[in-house]
Design an enzyme around this catalytic site. Structure first.
Site, PDB file in Angstrom:
ATOM      1  N   GLY A 269       0.982  -1.415  -0.052  1.00 50.81           N
ATOM      2  CA  GLY A 269       0.165  -0.064   0.009  1.00 50.81           C
ATOM      3  C   GLY A 269       0.879   1.464   0.123  1.00 50.81           C
ATOM      4  CG  MET A 271       8.612   1.445   2.477  1.00 53.91           C
ATOM      5  SD  MET A 271       8.349   0.271   3.529  1.00 53.91           S
ATOM      6  CE  MET A 271       9.682   0.583   4.673  1.00 53.91           C
ATOM      7  CG  ASN A 273      10.840   4.035   1.760  1.00 52.36           C
ATOM      8  OD1 ASN A 273      11.226   3.095   2.115  1.00 52.36           O
ATOM      9  ND2 ASN A 273       9.922   4.484   0.598  1.00 52.36           N
ATOM     10  CD  GLU A 306       2.986   3.561   5.088  1.00 54.88           C
ATOM     11  OE1 GLU A 306       4.055   3.492   5.488  1.00 54.88           O
ATOM     12  OE2 GLU A 306       2.055   2.858   5.048  1.00 54.88           O
ATOM     13  CD  GLU A 328       4.048  -2.013   9.598  1.00 53.90           C
ATOM     14  OE1 GLU A 328       3.060  -1.357   9.390  1.00 53.90           O
ATOM     15  OE2 GLU A 328       4.912  -1.632   8.872  1.00 53.90           O
TER      16      GLU A 328
END
Length: 874
Positions: A269, A271, A273, A306, A328
């Site tokens: 979906g 990321m 970073n 995110e 998560e």
């Protein structure tokens, strides 16, 4: 039955050891060329003083790399000074501190797995979680090795004017041959899985955000050319998330710039970073004409998720992948709190529980069951599951319920401050909560260690003479693979009592703590026999077994002050009715729906002001959920019984539903606020029911909404209603929709999915033909999910056809995909893992197809693990 013994060597939590070597800084250079990319890594390495042995060789991970050169402190190493085997590079003799230069060559254009650095069309993109960094260079690619990254990228200036990486832009310049370069520096230590790189020709939407301390942060969202205007809503979501995290958790953004890149070819979906989030573009791009209300809510949720990772995942990360839920589960919990503050908290909670019951509970009862903190895995990609994410979130929620809001916030503050810049464990998170609250959570830790869904069985008794009410609660947890002799969980049951008029009985402690296999709770001075309202807000992820009469369930549905338990009472009441209809169907008895049920629906229409909630009350328990209430899943009987009940409600309540449909039109235009979404949701629920009657005038009404709907929510609802009922307008609508939207990939994903979801007989034939459609691409994960994934996951009556054609179709596609993108292939196998729950005929057919998978040469670890565990479970 011939089953296969697991051959792959699992990774075990008990074997964890601290890294033998640490990395302080990494200087990366990516030279992007047409035929290949050259990656130069300057890695500053030192022996780890915490390691048990001081003389171990240096081990670096690498996958599908061409090694060009290797230097240690500037001196080239010969092939006699290192070895390469099993995706590792080993150097036997290294000093205590040194610099290693690694030069590798890769071919991103050939990387169909979309892990590591890949190029799709004219976009370079990375996905490094969990183990993609090793597909770019040799490196200690593990989450507990944290370093400062500086990244230089060079590429053709005309084709790739946008060059992005983590952190802040610190330098840029021109090169010969129309090339250019940039350098990004991330001042915060991070593991390699958080590295990101993007090179492309993209549009950019820019904005800014002033943090709570007065710092100005640049905000940039990069999209494909021509898509920038569709990212304006996403930008507003970013600012909402940043403000909420400051207010709710005191977490301020830390870099000078926050960037998002929207990519269509993406396995996940999104990321997180550091500083450069990469998103599947379905969670960024939106306009009223192309995105549904659900899309808008998903964009808000995923952006929030995110962004919140910046602290719960980036600044504080997980020591190893067995701690995956540390980032998560916690971030899903934070996302859910955020969405409750931004949208309808009741509907969000209902949808979260639906996901648990329809997916996670099934996973908990399957051969793939695993704890929130697994103790082993073969392929880590297979553990991005609803157990890790959603059950992990519920565990966090239970901690908050048990220790209270203020102490939970204190625990979060302690966790973030104590472990900032570190890679830590679930145990350290729980200890922070214990220290902040003064509570002993020793028994509670079992939620992380034991798999399976606990069941609570409740016996109620009332002594009218003594005015005493007693609740006896017994907990049990079914056996799961590799786990026996389970201990009782510590869990909260939030509750209330209602009198016979539906009024709340005052003076009741709303929190019951369950710690033993059997608990008894006494309530005194209860004037009349009460109706218990247990597990309010779904305070624990358990199955609740309590015998309530239809009258008691109806009372809870109408009057309970807890909205979730009102909905849940309706679900239990309707489930009981449907299970009886299923039994009648199986015995050949004519199906009949009691008039009292219709009266309940009429009452709900008349007395429910919240139209979002009303729409949820009208959604019957899913076919998947009903199947889980049965010892043997009878797919056809479940479908026929549920459709009968829906059609009966539609027929008997047609005038009321038609009136409600007309009374809830968007007269003031399209808006994305919660009241407007609620209005549309109820209106479209009415249309879906009305279309079940398959009357010509309703078909025309539906087609008019499809043809003239001013927003994608109304258009897609109408299109789905047309496709789901055998009628003359279906093909015309599908052709018209495709002709209009064929150049918008995300909208065409919806076109594929709506056809794959149709319960009409013959849908498999349609799906097979769509595989040959020019717009279908097996290499694009969104396309695969929209067509193949939707059919196998959301269309049980067609997928589970008794001739096994659905199973054969799925495995045909999985085996092709396994060579291209093993991660996506393995995820498609999930519906096959529940074969033991089906009829004997289907069991044989499903097992035969799973055997096909296992006997396929050169099968990926991803698909092997799923198929082998499914067949070898006891």
């Amino acid at each position: 039955m011939n089953t296969t013994t697991l051959q792959a060597t699992p990774t075990l939590l008990k074997n964890y050891q601290v890294p033998d070597y640490l990395v302080s800084t990494v200087n990366l250079r990516f030279d992007l060329e047409e035929e290949h990319t050259t990656v130069t890594a300057l890695i500053q390495i030192a022996k780890n003083p915490a390691a048990k042995s001081a003389n171990k060789p240096l081990l670096l991970n690498g996958d599908q790399l061409e090694l060009i050169s290797l230097k240690l402190d500037g001196k080239p190493l010969t092939t006699a000074q290192y070895t390469m085997a099993d995706e590792q590079l080993q150097i036997a003799d290294v000093p205590n501190e040194f610099q290693l230069e690694v030069v590798t060559r890769i071919k991103p254009q050939d990387n169909t797995s979309l892990s590591g650095l890949y190029r799709v069309q004219n976009i370079y993109c990375t996905q490094c979680e969990p183990e993609g960094f090793r597909r770019m260079t040799y490196y200690p690619d593990r989450s507990d090795v944290l370093a400062i990254f500086t990244t230089t990228i060079s590429a053709d200036k005309e084709r790739f004017p946008v060059l992005l990486s983590n952190g802040n832009l610190i330098a840029q310049g021109e090169l010969p041959n129309n090339r250019h370069w940039v350098t990004w520096h991330d001042p915060f230590k991070k593991p390699s899985y958080l590295f990101a790189l993007v090179a492309a020709d993209l549009d950019c939407l820019e904005d800014k955000y002033v943090t709570c301390s007065g710092r100005t942060v640049k905000l940039k969202i990069f999209t494909d050319k021509g898509q920038r205007d569709k990212s304006t809503y996403a930008m507003e979501c970013v600012k909402k998330a940043m403000k909420w995290d400051e207010q709710a958790y005191g977490r301020e953004y830390d870099l000078d710039i926050f960037m998002i890149v929207a990519i269509n070819a993406f396995n996940m979906g999104a990321m997180e970073n550091k500083g450069l989030n990469i998103f599947n573009d379905r969670y960024i791009l939106a306009s009223p004409e192309t995105a549904t209300d659900t899309d808008y809510e998903n964009i808000l949720a995923v952006i929030g998720h995110e962004y919140f990772h910046n602290w719960s995942g980036d600044r504080v990360t997980c020591r190893d992948w067995f701690q995956l839920s540390l980032k998560e589960g916690l971030t899903i919990f934070r996302e859910q709190e955020f969405m409750a503050a931004m949208t309808s908290p009741l509907v969000r909670r209902i949808n979260a529980v639906k996901l648990l019951r329809n997916i996670q509970f099934i996973e908990d009862a399957s051969p793939l069951a695993h704890p929130v903190q697994p103790d082993s895995y073969i392929e880590i990609n297979n553990f991005y599951t609803t157990t890790i994410y959603n059950k992990g979130s519920e565990v966090i929620g239970m901690i908050k319920t048990l220790i209270g809001v203020e102490k939970f916030r204190a625990g979060m503050d302690l966790y973030f401050s104590r472990y900032d810049g570190q890679a830590v464990t679930i145990e350290e998170f729980v200890k922070a909560m214990e220290e902040a609250s003064g509570r002993d959570l020793s028994q509670f830790r079992l939620w992380y260690k034991q798999a399976g869904t606990p069941e609570l069985t409740v016996d109620c008794s009332y002594d009218a003479q003594k005015k005493n009410y007693k609740l006896k609660i017994q907990q049990s947890c079914p056996l799961t693979p590799g786990q026996a002799n389970k201990k009782p969980f510590h869990l909260p049951v939030v509750m209330g009592l209602l009198n016979d008029k539906g009024e709340a009985i005052q003076g009741i402690d709303p929190l019951l703590e369950i710690k033993n296999e059997t608990e008894v709770f006494q309530f005194t001075n209860i004037a009349v026999k009460p109706v218990p309202s247990l597990l309010r807000g779904f305070s624990a992820p358990v199955k609740l077994n309590i015998q309530l009469t239809d009258a008691e369930l109806e009372l809870l549905l109408k009057y309970d002050t807890d909205g979730f338990n009102r909905w849940n009472a309706g679900q239990q009441l309707f489930s009981d009715i449907l299970l009886q209809l299923i039994n009648d169907f199986l015995s050949g008895t004519n199906l009949r729906l009691n008039e009292k049920v219709l009266d309940i629906f009429k009452y709900l229409i008349a007395h429910t002001e919240d139209k979002y909630f009303l729409a949820e009350l009208f959604v019957l328990p899913s076919e998947t959920y009903l199947g889980e209430q049965m010892k043997i899943i009878e797919v056809d009987a479940i479908h026929h019984a549920r459709e009968f009940m829906r059609q009966t409600v539609a027929e008997k309540l047609s005038p009321l539903l038609l009136s409600a449909y007309h009374n809830h039109q968007d007269h003031d235009g399209y808006h994305t606020n919660t009241p407007s979404m609620a209005n549309r949701c109820w209106k479209n629920t009415c249309l879906i029911y009305l279309m079940l009657n398959n009357e010509p005038q309703i078909q025309e009404l539906c087609f008019q909404q499809f043809d003239h709907g001013g927003n994608m929510t109304d258009v897609m609802t109408a299109l789905a209603a047309l496709v789901n009922v055998d009628n003359k307008k279906c093909e015309q609508a599908l052709a018209q929709f495709y002709d209009k939207w064929q150049h918008d990939p995300l909208v065409i994903d919806k076109w594929f999915a709506v056809q794959a979801r149709s319960p009409i007989f013959g849908t498999l034939k349609r799906v097979k033909s769509l595989l040959q459609h020019p717009a279908f691409n097996l290499k694009n994960p969104n396309r695969v999910r929209s067509l193949i994934g939707t059919f196998t996951r959301d269309n049980p009556v067609n997928f589970h056809a008794t001739n096994g054609a659905g199973y054969e179709f799925l495995i045909d596609q999985v085996l092709v995909l396994d060579k291209l993108n093993p991660q996506i292939a393995a995820r498609l196998l999930e519906p096959m893992t529940h074969w033991r729950r089906h009829t004997s005929q289907r069991q044989v057919l499903m097992c035969a197809q799973l055997e096909r998978v296992l006997h396929t040469p050169a099968l990926s670890k991803d698909s092997y693990e799923i198929a082998a565990k499914s067949l070898n479970s006891q």
